[in-house]
Scaffold this motif. Structure first.
Motif, short mmCIF file in Angstrom:
data_model
loop_
_atom_site.label_atom_id
_atom_site.label_comp_id
_atom_site.label_asym_id
_atom_site.label_seq_id
_atom_site.Cartn_x
_atom_site.Cartn_y
_atom_site.Cartn_z
N SER A 289 33.39 -27.59 10.30
CA SER A 289 32.51 -27.58 9.12
C SER A 289 31.06 -27.42 9.54
O SER A 289 30.28 -26.75 8.86
CB SER A 289 32.70 -28.86 8.31
N ASP A 292 30.71 -23.73 10.82
CA ASP A 292 30.73 -22.79 9.70
C ASP A 292 29.41 -22.80 8.94
O ASP A 292 28.93 -21.76 8.49
CB ASP A 292 31.88 -23.13 8.75
N ARG A 293 28.82 -23.98 8.79
CA ARG A 293 27.53 -24.08 8.13
C ARG A 293 26.45 -23.35 8.93
O ARG A 293 25.64 -22.60 8.36
CB ARG A 293 27.13 -25.55 7.94
N ALA A 296 26.81 -19.71 8.37
CA ALA A 296 26.35 -19.29 7.04
C ALA A 296 24.83 -19.30 6.95
O ALA A 296 24.22 -18.41 6.35
CB ALA A 296 26.96 -20.20 5.97
N LEU A 328 32.24 -15.18 6.86
CA LEU A 328 31.71 -16.49 6.45
C LEU A 328 32.70 -17.62 6.72
O LEU A 328 32.42 -18.78 6.38
CB LEU A 328 31.33 -16.47 4.96
N ARG A 329 33.83 -17.28 7.30
CA ARG A 329 34.85 -18.27 7.65
C ARG A 329 35.31 -19.09 6.44
O ARG A 329 35.50 -20.30 6.53
CB ARG A 329 34.33 -19.19 8.76
N LEU A 331 33.71 -19.86 3.67
CA LEU A 331 32.71 -20.56 2.85
C LEU A 331 32.35 -19.72 1.63
O LEU A 331 32.07 -18.53 1.75
CB LEU A 331 31.46 -20.87 3.66
N HIS A 333 29.68 -20.11 -0.34
CA HIS A 333 28.24 -20.06 -0.60
C HIS A 333 27.47 -20.46 0.65
O HIS A 333 28.06 -20.70 1.71
CB HIS A 333 27.85 -20.96 -1.79
N GLU A 334 26.15 -20.56 0.53
CA GLU A 334 25.28 -20.80 1.69
C GLU A 334 25.39 -22.21 2.27
O GLU A 334 24.93 -22.45 3.38
CB GLU A 334 23.80 -20.55 1.29
N HIS A 335 25.93 -23.14 1.53
CA HIS A 335 25.98 -24.55 1.93
C HIS A 335 24.58 -25.10 2.18
O HIS A 335 24.40 -26.00 3.00
CB HIS A 335 26.87 -24.74 3.16
N ASP A 394 24.91 -28.88 1.65
CA ASP A 394 25.98 -28.43 0.76
C ASP A 394 25.37 -28.02 -0.57
O ASP A 394 24.17 -28.26 -0.82
CB ASP A 394 27.00 -29.56 0.55
#
Length: 435
Positions: A289, A292-293, A296, A328-329, A331, A333-335, A394
């Motif tokens: 997580s 991934d963030r 992004a 984006l794996r 995701l 949105h942009e988180h 998030d």
């Protein structure tokens, strides 16, 4: 002489309507936004634009115009137009709320109703944990299209009545400071029964916040209690929270950086430790997580650098990534809420958004009527800041109930500021009747 009703008496229907929204807000993310939109439209048509036109409302209008313009030239117009629904209706709701709420009594009352209604969120979460039958699905007709499992997720998390664990966490995170302020007896205008109900709401909310396993909300909750302790000038509490944070950080991360702390780590719940450690440890599954963030955010920054003024259109982030083959794996949105605004409508929109929030909070805290809220307005400012800070990691503001809660609080604060200005003008005119 004919009896002339006061402004507060004229707004009885709207005031009762707003209280109903506060009480039933958690129940549905479909019906409550519709109910709130009807109230905003009622006020707009019944009293007109001039009635709700204030400096902040004009700023909302200017930001709305800019977002509409960036939508017209968006990468995908249809998606961007849908993205406007995450902002424009809530700007109007904040303006409507500031028009209806005019007194400290109303301000405290609407907050109390939000605290009371939060018991439904936390109570449902506790019920999920007790039943713990994730194969049982609560009828989705009461909420939205997503399923509500009556138990823990495979990674031992509770989502209550929300579609995601982080949404439930941020909702409770926003309510907890206000609930704490009521529960510890800082608001003398409420009854003892209300104080005890607030204490129950606080206990349940903290339990469910822990069960959501939201690392972001955990950290922000501790920072929120530190901020409240500073405001209360409870220096021992500030020191206690600070020491607790240092000890937890030592226990969780000390071993990784060669600082020891293993003995203390063994005293903490294993799930709690693993959840925090996975934030920085690539060897653990939950680190995905974080990775991934970061991925992004890197892509979001590249998009902002390419279109810093007009942006690409709200909610267009995954579409752009798909069009150029960027992974984006998974995701959606942009988180990061602030990056999302900059990517969608450009840096001017982000600056305008942040400026309006700061202006609203600053103006409200300095208002005359704010001093009559028994410190509650300061606690609300802390709640709003915590809610917005959750947007660094998030985006939960696409959940209508969280957005309604945020803009309801902002509108309530500014309602006192606007009323303070009108009171001062009225006092000046009375002191100078010939002017």
């Amino acid at each position: 002489m004919f009896w002339k009703p006061t402004e507060e008496q004229k707004l009885q229907l709207e005031w009762k309507w707003l209280q109903s929204i506060a009480i039933f807000l958690p129940v549905s993310n479909v019906f409550m936004p519709f109910f709130a939109a009807l109230l905003a439209l009622l006020v707009s048509f019944r009293y007109g634009w001039k009635a709700i036109a204030t400096p902040v409302t004009r700023a909302y209008f200017g930001l709305s115009v800019w977002m509409i313009l960036t939508t017209i030239i968006a990468f995908n117009f249809g998606t961007a137009a849908g993205g406007l629904a995450n902002f424009l209706p809530y700007f109007l709701l904040a303006a409507t709320t500031s028009f209806i709420i005019r007194t400290p009594t109303q301000f405290v009352q609407i907050l109390w109703l939000l605290v009371f209604s939060s018991i439904f969120v936390s109570g449902f979460g506790i019920l999920q944990a007790i039943i713990n039958r994730p194969d049982w699905i609560f009828p989705k007709v009461f909420f939205d299209s997503y399923p509500i499992p009556m138990g823990f997720s495979p990674d031992r998390r509770i989502q209550s009545i929300f579609g995601h664990f982080n949404e439930a966490a941020v909702y409770l995170l926003t309510i907890i400071p206000i609930t704490f302020h009521f529960a510890v007896g800082k608001v003398k205008s409420i009854s003892k029964a209300q104080k005890w109900i607030a204490l129950i709401a606080l206990s349940l909310a903290i339990c469910v916040l822990i069960l959501t396993s939201s690392r972001n909300a955990w950290v922000l909750a501790i920072l929120g209690f530190v901020a409240i302790s500073l405001y209360y000038r409870q220096w021992k509490l500030v020191g206690g929270f600070g020491l607790a944070m240092l000890l937890i950080a030592w226990a969780v991360f000390g071993q990784k950086f060669g600082l020891g702390g293993e003995w203390l780590r063994s005293l903490l719940p294993e799930g709690f430790v693993n959840r925090l450690t996975s934030t920085v440890d690539p060897k653990l599954g939950d680190y995905a997580s974080t990775a991934d963030r970061l991925n992004a955010w890197q892509f979001a920054l590249s998009l902002i650098s390419q279109h810093p003024i007009q942006g690409w259109g709200l909610r267009n982030f995954p579409l752009i990534a798909q069009s150029i083959g960027y992974d984006l794996r998974g995701l959606p949105h942009e988180h990061n809420f602030f990056m999302a605004i900059a990517v969608g409508s450009g840096i001017p929109a982000l600056l305008g958004f942040v400026t309006i929030i700061i202006w609203t909070i600053w103006t409200s805290l300095r208002s005359v009527l704010a001093q009559q809220t028994e410190g509650t307005i300061v606690i609300v400012a802390i709640s709003i800041i915590l809610c917005l800070l959750s947007g660094w990691l998030d985006i939960v503001f696409y959940e209508p109930r969280i957005s309604i809660l945020l803009w309801l609080l902002l509108g309530s604060m500014y309602g006192l500021a606007k009323s303070s200005q009108l009171t001062q003008i009225d006092e000046v005119s009375r002191s100078n009747p010939q002017s």
